[in-house]
Design a protein around this motif. Sequence first.
Motif, PDB file in Angstrom:
ATOM      1  N   LYS A   9     -17.017   4.616  -0.256  1.00  0.00           N
ATOM      2  CA  LYS A   9     -18.474   3.620  -0.451  1.00  0.00           C
ATOM      3  C   LYS A   9     -18.757   3.122  -1.861  1.00  0.00           C
ATOM      4  CE  LYS A   9     -18.750   4.999   4.013  1.00  0.00           C
ATOM      5  NZ  LYS A   9     -18.448   4.094   5.122  1.00  0.00           N
ATOM      6  N   GLU A  10     -18.434   3.707  -2.745  1.00  0.00           N
ATOM      7  CA  GLU A  10     -18.755   3.119  -4.081  1.00  0.00           C
ATOM      8  C   GLU A  10     -17.772   3.859  -5.201  1.00  0.00           C
ATOM      9  OE1 GLU A  10     -22.581   5.151  -5.104  1.00  0.00           O
ATOM     10  OE2 GLU A  10     -22.206   6.624  -3.454  1.00  0.00           O
ATOM     11  N   VAL A  11     -18.053   3.417  -6.318  1.00  0.00           N
ATOM     12  CA  VAL A  11     -16.955   3.661  -7.436  1.00  0.00           C
ATOM     13  C   VAL A  11     -16.775   4.968  -7.509  1.00  0.00           C
ATOM     14  CG1 VAL A  11     -16.411   3.406  -9.904  1.00  0.00           C
ATOM     15  CG2 VAL A  11     -17.314   1.316  -8.449  1.00  0.00           C
ATOM     16  N   LYS A  12     -17.717   5.763  -7.655  1.00  0.00           N
ATOM     17  CA  LYS A  12     -17.522   7.342  -7.916  1.00  0.00           C
ATOM     18  C   LYS A  12     -16.770   7.909  -6.746  1.00  0.00           C
ATOM     19  CE  LYS A  12     -21.777   9.017  -5.565  1.00  0.00           C
ATOM     20  NZ  LYS A  12     -21.209   9.893  -4.487  1.00  0.00           N
ATOM     21  N   LYS A  64     -12.832   0.770 -12.359  1.00  0.00           N
ATOM     22  CA  LYS A  64     -12.447   1.152 -11.024  1.00  0.00           C
ATOM     23  C   LYS A  64     -13.121   0.319  -9.993  1.00  0.00           C
ATOM     24  CE  LYS A  64     -13.367   5.512 -11.187  1.00  0.00           C
ATOM     25  NZ  LYS A  64     -13.533   6.908 -10.501  1.00  0.00           N
ATOM     26  N   TYR A  65     -13.832  -0.528 -10.350  1.00  0.00           N
ATOM     27  CA  TYR A  65     -14.759  -1.463  -9.396  1.00  0.00           C
ATOM     28  C   TYR A  65     -13.653  -2.584  -8.869  1.00  0.00           C
ATOM     29  CZ  TYR A  65     -14.682  -5.147 -13.045  1.00  0.00           C
ATOM     30  OH  TYR A  65     -14.263  -5.784 -13.893  1.00  0.00           O
ATOM     31  N   ILE A  66     -12.714  -2.453  -9.662  1.00  0.00           N
ATOM     32  CA  ILE A  66     -11.541  -3.532  -9.195  1.00  0.00           C
ATOM     33  C   ILE A  66     -10.771  -2.914  -7.747  1.00  0.00           C
ATOM     34  CG2 ILE A  66      -9.443  -4.593  -9.775  1.00  0.00           C
ATOM     35  CD1 ILE A  66     -10.183  -4.763 -12.485  1.00  0.00           C
ATOM     36  N   SER A  67     -10.612  -1.634  -7.805  1.00  0.00           N
ATOM     37  CA  SER A  67     -10.139  -0.954  -6.927  1.00  0.00           C
ATOM     38  C   SER A  67     -10.858  -0.852  -5.812  1.00  0.00           C
ATOM     39  CB  SER A  67      -9.707   0.620  -7.372  1.00  0.00           C
ATOM     40  OG  SER A  67      -8.778   0.459  -8.124  1.00  0.00           O
ATOM     41  N   MET A  88     -10.739  -4.122  -3.821  1.00  0.00           N
ATOM     42  CA  MET A  88      -9.478  -4.141  -2.933  1.00  0.00           C
ATOM     43  C   MET A  88      -9.662  -3.339  -1.847  1.00  0.00           C
ATOM     44  SD  MET A  88      -6.891  -4.142  -6.223  1.00  0.00           S
ATOM     45  CE  MET A  88      -5.572  -4.365  -5.333  1.00  0.00           C
ATOM     46  N   ILE A  89     -10.201  -2.125  -1.892  1.00  0.00           N
ATOM     47  CA  ILE A  89     -10.342  -1.288  -0.698  1.00  0.00           C
ATOM     48  C   ILE A  89     -11.283  -1.795   0.224  1.00  0.00           C
ATOM     49  CG2 ILE A  89     -11.263   1.289  -0.044  1.00  0.00           C
ATOM     50  CD1 ILE A  89     -10.083   2.097  -2.577  1.00  0.00           C
ATOM     51  N   GLU A  90     -12.479  -2.495  -0.175  1.00  0.00           N
ATOM     52  CA  GLU A  90     -13.439  -3.055   0.756  1.00  0.00           C
ATOM     53  C   GLU A  90     -12.814  -4.183   1.502  1.00  0.00           C
ATOM     54  OE1 GLU A  90     -16.358  -2.211   1.610  1.00  0.00           O
ATOM     55  OE2 GLU A  90     -15.998  -0.473   0.264  1.00  0.00           O
ATOM     56  N   GLU A 110      -2.916  -7.130 -13.954  1.00  0.00           N
ATOM     57  CA  GLU A 110      -1.890  -7.404 -12.822  1.00  0.00           C
ATOM     58  C   GLU A 110      -1.137  -6.144 -12.417  1.00  0.00           C
ATOM     59  OE1 GLU A 110       0.738 -11.192 -13.026  1.00  0.00           O
ATOM     60  OE2 GLU A 110       1.955  -9.868 -13.887  1.00  0.00           O
ATOM     61  N   LYS A 111      -0.694  -5.383 -13.459  1.00  0.00           N
ATOM     62  CA  LYS A 111      -0.021  -3.986 -12.932  1.00  0.00           C
ATOM     63  C   LYS A 111      -1.031  -3.135 -12.226  1.00  0.00           C
ATOM     64  CE  LYS A 111       2.693  -0.111 -13.521  1.00  0.00           C
ATOM     65  NZ  LYS A 111       3.569  -0.038 -12.589  1.00  0.00           N
ATOM     66  N   TYR A 112      -2.061  -3.009 -12.580  1.00  0.00           N
ATOM     67  CA  TYR A 112      -3.172  -2.316 -11.917  1.00  0.00           C
ATOM     68  C   TYR A 112      -3.081  -2.598 -10.594  1.00  0.00           C
ATOM     69  CZ  TYR A 112      -7.672  -0.052 -11.347  1.00  0.00           C
ATOM     70  OH  TYR A 112      -8.757   0.878 -10.894  1.00  0.00           O
ATOM     71  N   LYS A 113      -3.478  -3.744 -10.298  1.00  0.00           N
ATOM     72  CA  LYS A 113      -3.551  -4.276  -8.995  1.00  0.00           C
ATOM     73  C   LYS A 113      -2.554  -4.183  -8.181  1.00  0.00           C
ATOM     74  CE  LYS A 113      -7.400  -7.790 -10.439  1.00  0.00           C
ATOM     75  NZ  LYS A 113      -7.929  -9.038 -10.291  1.00  0.00           N
ATOM     76  N   ARG A 114      -1.319  -4.409  -8.582  1.00  0.00           N
ATOM     77  CA  ARG A 114      -0.228  -4.443  -7.921  1.00  0.00           C
ATOM     78  C   ARG A 114       0.109  -3.065  -7.274  1.00  0.00           C
ATOM     79  NH1 ARG A 114       4.495  -8.404  -9.163  1.00  0.00           N
ATOM     80  NH2 ARG A 114       3.382 -10.446  -8.946  1.00  0.00           N
ATOM     81  N   ASP A 115      -0.040  -2.160  -8.196  1.00  0.00           N
ATOM     82  CA  ASP A 115      -0.047  -0.535  -7.748  1.00  0.00           C
ATOM     83  C   ASP A 115      -0.849   0.026  -6.876  1.00  0.00           C
ATOM     84  OD1 ASP A 115       1.984  -0.352  -9.794  1.00  0.00           O
ATOM     85  OD2 ASP A 115       0.846   0.782 -11.303  1.00  0.00           O
ATOM     86  N   ILE A 116      -2.105  -0.562  -7.005  1.00  0.00           N
ATOM     87  CA  ILE A 116      -2.943  -0.404  -5.864  1.00  0.00           C
ATOM     88  C   ILE A 116      -2.843  -1.031  -4.493  1.00  0.00           C
ATOM     89  CG2 ILE A 116      -5.630  -0.057  -5.378  1.00  0.00           C
ATOM     90  CD1 ILE A 116      -4.590   1.782  -7.551  1.00  0.00           C
ATOM     91  N   ALA A 117      -2.492  -2.230  -4.604  1.00  0.00           N
ATOM     92  CA  ALA A 117      -2.095  -3.027  -3.615  1.00  0.00           C
ATOM     93  C   ALA A 117      -0.886  -2.392  -2.579  1.00  0.00           C
ATOM     94  CB  ALA A 117      -1.634  -4.465  -3.892  1.00  0.00           C
ATOM     95  N   ARG A 118       0.073  -1.868  -3.509  1.00  0.00           N
ATOM     96  CA  ARG A 118       1.104  -1.222  -2.630  1.00  0.00           C
ATOM     97  C   ARG A 118       0.827   0.030  -1.850  1.00  0.00           C
ATOM     98  NH1 ARG A 118       3.734  -2.179  -7.618  1.00  0.00           N
ATOM     99  NH2 ARG A 118       5.265  -4.026  -7.497  1.00  0.00           N
ATOM    100  N   GLN A 119      -0.047   0.833  -2.257  1.00  0.00           N
ATOM    101  CA  GLN A 119      -0.812   2.032  -1.719  1.00  0.00           C
ATOM    102  C   GLN A 119      -1.651   1.533  -0.618  1.00  0.00           C
ATOM    103  OE1 GLN A 119      -1.667   5.311  -4.959  1.00  0.00           O
ATOM    104  NE2 GLN A 119      -1.131   3.213  -6.140  1.00  0.00           N
ATOM    105  N   LEU A 120      -2.258   0.375  -0.767  1.00  0.00           N
ATOM    106  CA  LEU A 120      -3.018   0.094   0.508  1.00  0.00           C
ATOM    107  C   LEU A 120      -2.320  -0.865   1.471  1.00  0.00           C
ATOM    108  CD1 LEU A 120      -6.114  -1.270  -1.664  1.00  0.00           C
ATOM    109  CD2 LEU A 120      -5.940   0.638  -0.270  1.00  0.00           C
ATOM    110  N   GLY A 121      -1.084  -1.118   1.429  1.00  0.00           N
ATOM    111  CA  GLY A 121      -0.040  -1.696   2.263  1.00  0.00           C
ATOM    112  C   GLY A 121      -0.407  -3.247   2.035  1.00  0.00           C
ATOM    113  N   LEU A 122      -0.580  -3.761   1.187  1.00  0.00           N
ATOM    114  CA  LEU A 122      -1.148  -4.919   0.922  1.00  0.00           C
ATOM    115  C   LEU A 122       0.370  -5.927   0.632  1.00  0.00           C
ATOM    116  CD1 LEU A 122      -4.688  -5.104  -0.898  1.00  0.00           C
ATOM    117  CD2 LEU A 122      -4.150  -5.453   1.525  1.00  0.00           C
ATOM    118  N   ILE A 123       1.033  -5.215  -0.252  1.00  0.00           N
ATOM    119  CA  ILE A 123       2.461  -5.695  -0.608  1.00  0.00           C
ATOM    120  C   ILE A 123       3.289  -4.505  -0.635  1.00  0.00           C
ATOM    121  CG2 ILE A 123       1.573  -7.424  -2.155  1.00  0.00           C
ATOM    122  CD1 ILE A 123       2.092  -5.671  -4.424  1.00  0.00           C
ATOM    123  N   LYS A 124       4.765  -4.906  -0.592  1.00  0.00           N
ATOM    124  CA  LYS A 124       5.608  -3.868  -0.542  1.00  0.00           C
ATOM    125  C   LYS A 124       6.190  -3.470  -2.065  1.00  0.00           C
ATOM    126  CE  LYS A 124       7.608  -5.327   3.901  1.00  0.00           C
ATOM    127  NZ  LYS A 124       8.534  -5.734   4.714  1.00  0.00           N
TER     128      LYS A 124
END
Length: 386
Positions: A282-285, A317-320, A323-325, A372-386
């Motif tokens: 729900k939030e950054v923490k 971490k707000y970036i993550s 992305m999750i939201e 860029e690296k940070y977002k791509r790594d998180i995106a893979r785990q969220l199933g947004l990219i392979k």
Amino acid sequence: MRRIKYPYSDNIQKDKFKDDYYDLLKNKFDVVKIDTILKKIDSDYTLKKILTDDFPELMTISKKIKNSKYEKKIKPFFTKKSEYLYDNCQLKISSFLMEKNMELNTCHYCNIDFINITEEHYQFNSIKDFVLYAPYDVLMLIKEIKKDTAKRIIKYRKRSHIIKWSNLLNDSIYDRLYKMYKTRKSQGLDLRNIIIKRNHFTLDHVLPKSEYNFLSLSIFNLVPSCNSCNSKFKHQKEFTVNNELAKICPSSHNFEWDDLVNFKLKFDINDPEFERKINEIKEVKDIEIKIDNTYSLLGVDEFIEIFKLKSRYEFHKYISLEMIENRKLYSDSNIKEISDFFLEKGILKSVDSLKKDIFGKELFEENNAPFEKYKRDIARQLGLIK
């Protein structure tokens, strides 16, 4: 943390880049003398090789020269009275990189801060405007004007609150400026249409100039970085020089950081509890992200520690969270429905195009954007990219 994208795509272009860089600096040296000494260390060694060889080769060169009895004869070419030749050439090197249209968008160490290039345009409507208001950078573009002359011009302006135009032509400095302006150009420079490129980056030495002063001007030993990484975090700290360094150095063609390090959530798309876990955030923490040293390399841990990447990325971490939201709102099936809706209206909007709009194009296109690296790594785990 991001590979430097040099302005070449094949060996011909790379050789041209190296030739141009060598031509930029060779006049600073007695090439015959230094080449003669270098060849006593290794028959293949030349000033050009030192200035333009790839980073892994520079590591070999550093050891050979350091262990050679000729090192003391090489050093004076690069340092005089504790002043590095690099200090006098730094602006020239930075300008060279800008003129080559290098893709300098983010710090190549942290991938957090911008290091963009800006342009300032100058148009002087009259000779008076040019003489009275051309800034120092513009004056220094004119070959005939030396540093001391430019400083005198600036000092003259500051000293005179009211400058009489009639007096300017009596000053030899201004007389020269007047003649240059009247001919509209100097050395091909149109003085009525000038563009100044300014950089927002510093250049850091991977192999320290204090120990390897003979590599202080080597183009592939220099990393465009933000001021925080260079001056605040790295500062007097130095990398351990070992085989791992060629894998994490952003200027190295052996750069493997993307495989060596990953930003990791506590779950990913393959987790059976994936949907439940992202809905609990729900939030950054609520977010926990670690930097995973995939192969437990000491050099990677050292890099992370030097630049305080863990705490610095923790702050962002707000970036993550964003992305999750977005992932909660736009599942693959929802995006497909939106794409189909547009298609029914006669608008071609592919699933990939929608994902770029929603989650950011840096997930799909490499352009060395911040995070860029940070977002791509998180995106893979969220199933947004392979």
